[in-house]
Design a protein around this motif. Structure first.
Motif, short mmCIF file in Angstrom:
data_model
loop_
_atom_site.label_atom_id
_atom_site.label_comp_id
_atom_site.label_asym_id
_atom_site.label_seq_id
_atom_site.Cartn_x
_atom_site.Cartn_y
_atom_site.Cartn_z
N LEU A 1 0.84 -1.20 0.00
CA LEU A 1 0.00 0.00 0.00
C LEU A 1 0.88 1.25 0.00
N SER A 2 1.93 1.23 0.79
CA SER A 2 2.86 2.36 0.82
C SER A 2 3.43 2.63 -0.56
N ALA A 3 3.89 1.57 -1.23
CA ALA A 3 4.46 1.74 -2.57
C ALA A 3 3.41 2.22 -3.57
N ALA A 4 2.21 1.65 -3.47
CA ALA A 4 1.15 2.03 -4.41
C ALA A 4 0.77 3.50 -4.26
N ILE A 5 0.66 3.97 -3.02
CA ILE A 5 0.34 5.39 -2.80
C ILE A 5 1.44 6.27 -3.40
N TYR A 6 2.68 5.88 -3.16
CA TYR A 6 3.80 6.69 -3.66
C TYR A 6 3.79 6.78 -5.18
N TYR A 7 3.62 5.65 -5.85
CA TYR A 7 3.74 5.65 -7.31
C TYR A 7 2.49 6.18 -8.01
N LEU A 8 1.32 6.01 -7.39
CA LEU A 8 0.08 6.37 -8.07
C LEU A 8 -0.37 7.82 -7.88
N HIS A 9 -0.11 8.40 -6.72
CA HIS A 9 -0.76 9.68 -6.40
C HIS A 9 -0.42 10.81 -7.39
N PRO A 10 0.81 10.90 -7.96
CA PRO A 10 1.05 11.98 -8.93
C PRO A 10 0.17 11.87 -10.17
N LEU A 11 -0.14 10.64 -10.57
CA LEU A 11 -1.00 10.44 -11.74
C LEU A 11 -2.37 11.07 -11.49
N LEU A 12 -2.94 10.82 -10.33
CA LEU A 12 -4.25 11.37 -10.01
C LEU A 12 -4.19 12.87 -9.80
N LEU A 13 -3.09 13.35 -9.20
CA LEU A 13 -2.93 14.79 -9.00
C LEU A 13 -2.84 15.51 -10.34
N ILE A 14 -2.05 14.98 -11.26
CA ILE A 14 -1.89 15.61 -12.58
C ILE A 14 -3.23 15.65 -13.31
N LEU A 15 -3.98 14.57 -13.23
CA LEU A 15 -5.29 14.52 -13.90
C LEU A 15 -6.25 15.54 -13.29
N LEU A 16 -6.24 15.68 -11.97
CA LEU A 16 -7.13 16.65 -11.33
C LEU A 16 -6.75 18.08 -11.70
N ILE A 17 -5.45 18.36 -11.72
CA ILE A 17 -5.00 19.70 -12.11
C ILE A 17 -5.38 19.98 -13.55
N GLY A 18 -5.35 18.93 -14.37
CA GLY A 18 -5.72 19.08 -15.78
C GLY A 18 -7.17 19.46 -15.99
N ILE A 19 -8.03 19.17 -15.02
CA ILE A 19 -9.45 19.53 -15.16
C ILE A 19 -9.83 20.74 -14.30
N GLY A 20 -8.81 21.43 -13.81
CA GLY A 20 -9.08 22.70 -13.14
C GLY A 20 -8.82 22.77 -11.65
N PHE A 21 -8.45 21.68 -11.02
CA PHE A 21 -8.14 21.74 -9.60
C PHE A 21 -6.81 22.46 -9.39
N GLU A 22 -6.62 23.01 -8.20
CA GLU A 22 -5.36 23.63 -7.83
C GLU A 22 -4.77 22.90 -6.63
N GLU A 23 -3.45 23.04 -6.46
CA GLU A 23 -2.81 22.43 -5.31
C GLU A 23 -3.35 23.08 -4.04
N SER A 24 -3.86 22.27 -3.12
CA SER A 24 -4.46 22.79 -1.89
C SER A 24 -4.66 21.64 -0.92
N THR A 25 -5.07 21.98 0.29
CA THR A 25 -5.36 20.96 1.30
C THR A 25 -6.52 20.07 0.86
N SER A 26 -7.57 20.68 0.31
CA SER A 26 -8.72 19.89 -0.13
C SER A 26 -8.33 18.96 -1.28
N THR A 27 -7.48 19.45 -2.17
CA THR A 27 -7.02 18.59 -3.26
C THR A 27 -6.23 17.41 -2.72
N ALA A 28 -5.45 17.65 -1.67
CA ALA A 28 -4.67 16.56 -1.05
C ALA A 28 -5.60 15.46 -0.54
#
Length: 326
Positions: free
Chosen positions: A274-301
């Motif tokens: 689970l630790s490894a999966a969180i590390y490797y996967l989370h940037p993919l989801l972050l990039i996709l969210l930013i691509g649809i208009g989200f910004e870096e923030s606590t709620s985005t985290a």
């Protein structure tokens, strides 16, 4: 004899991966607020160093059992790196990549230094190779080399923020974070510390009280250093962070030693995966969210974490058939 799973260490790794996620998502204002900087560029910066310490620690035990195990270790690490670099390729391979020499060089550069968070894997590979080549050196030699290289990386990173190199080309080169953050100045020194902890069975020679004292002292130093950096960059539009903070040399080993001192026997490999999966996967989801208009923030985290957990479960299931994904 079956290998004992250190459940406490695996739980720590899950927490560390969540901290990495928080850093990338700009938790509590990222580097834009004092508290955000103290966390994201302070306490949370202990995470990757601890991962390197863990890698060096277990690499020692692997080499003790079989010096030839480095081949299997390298094959697994390289396969892991290639898989995730290919998965993230759509984010760094663009039409410009195929337009002449500059595009080809940019592509090679991505593979040499690693895309985004994957710098950790390629750095770990380089650090592991160096440890293998130097594994017979004395404790003193390895420790001196560790301090020399890590401090060199720290100086390069501090210079990037606070000193203008008179030679423009050198200044331009040092402006890149990978100059100080790589296998030579970060991965090898920290993995070597883990290697030396295992070689000297340090967890058996230090008391819990001493470990906790070191941890509290180290974390206080990290917070103090982060606060100082924030104040020194008060007028900067973009506050830089430092992967080679000198205070981490105390805090990270102390944090790593705690679950080694008090082993909680685990019954499953899932927390480690689970630790490894969180590390490797989370940037993919972050990039996709930013691509649809989200910004870096606590709620985005929190959203990224909420999406990463079920995605991690699917990845863990996939890893039962395709072991190279984790």
């Amino acid at each position: 004899m079956a290998k004992v799973i250190n459940g406490g260490l695996d739980a720590l790794k899950v927490a560390l991966s969540c901290m990495v996620l928080a850093v990338h998502c700009g938790f509590l204002g990222g580097n834009g607020t004092l508290l955000g900087y103290q966390l994201n560029s302070g306490i949370f910066r202990i995470t990757v160093p601890v991962f390197f310490l863990i890698s060096g620690y277990y690499l020692y035990h692997s080499l003790q059992r079989d010096p030839h195990s480095i081949k299997l270790w390298l094959r697994r690490a390289v396969t892991l790196y290639v898989f995730w670099m290919i998965l993230y390729a759509p984010f760094y391979v663009t039409p410009a990549t195929f337009e002449g020499l500059r595009g080809a060089i940019a592509l090679i550069k991505h593979w040499v230094i690693g895309f985004f968070h994957l710098w950790y894997v390629i750095a770990m590979i380089g650090g592991g190779v160096m440890i293998y080549l130097l594994r017979h050196q004395s404790n003193r030699t390895l420790l001196c080399l560790t301090l020399l290289l890590y401090c060199t990386g720290a100086v390069l990173q501090y210079m990037r923020a606070y000193y203008e190199i008179p030679v423009p080309l050198l200044q331009h080169i040092n402006n890149n974070d990978y100059v100080g953050r790589n296998f030579l100045f970060v991965a090898f020194p920290l993995m070597t510390l883990g290697f030396l902890i295992a070689r000297n069975r340090l967890q058996e020679k230090i008391t819990t009280g001493q470990t906790l004292t070191l941890l509290l002292f180290g974390c206080a130093l990290v917070l103090a250093e982060a606060t100082l950096h924030y104040q020194l960059q008060q007028d900067s539009l973009r506050k830089l962070n430092f992967d080679c903070m000198l205070s981490i040399l105390i805090a990270a080993p102390a944090l790593f030693l705690l679950p080694l001192r008090h082993v909680i026997e685990g019954r499953s490999l899932i927390p480690a995966k689970l630790s490894a999966a969180i590390y490797y996967l989370h940037p993919l989801l972050l990039i996709l969210l930013i691509g649809i208009g989200f910004e870096e923030s606590t709620s985005t985290a929190w959203i990224v974490l909420a999406l990463t957990l079920p995605a991690s479960a699917l990845l863990i299931l996939t890893s039962r058939r395709l072991r190279f994904v984790l």
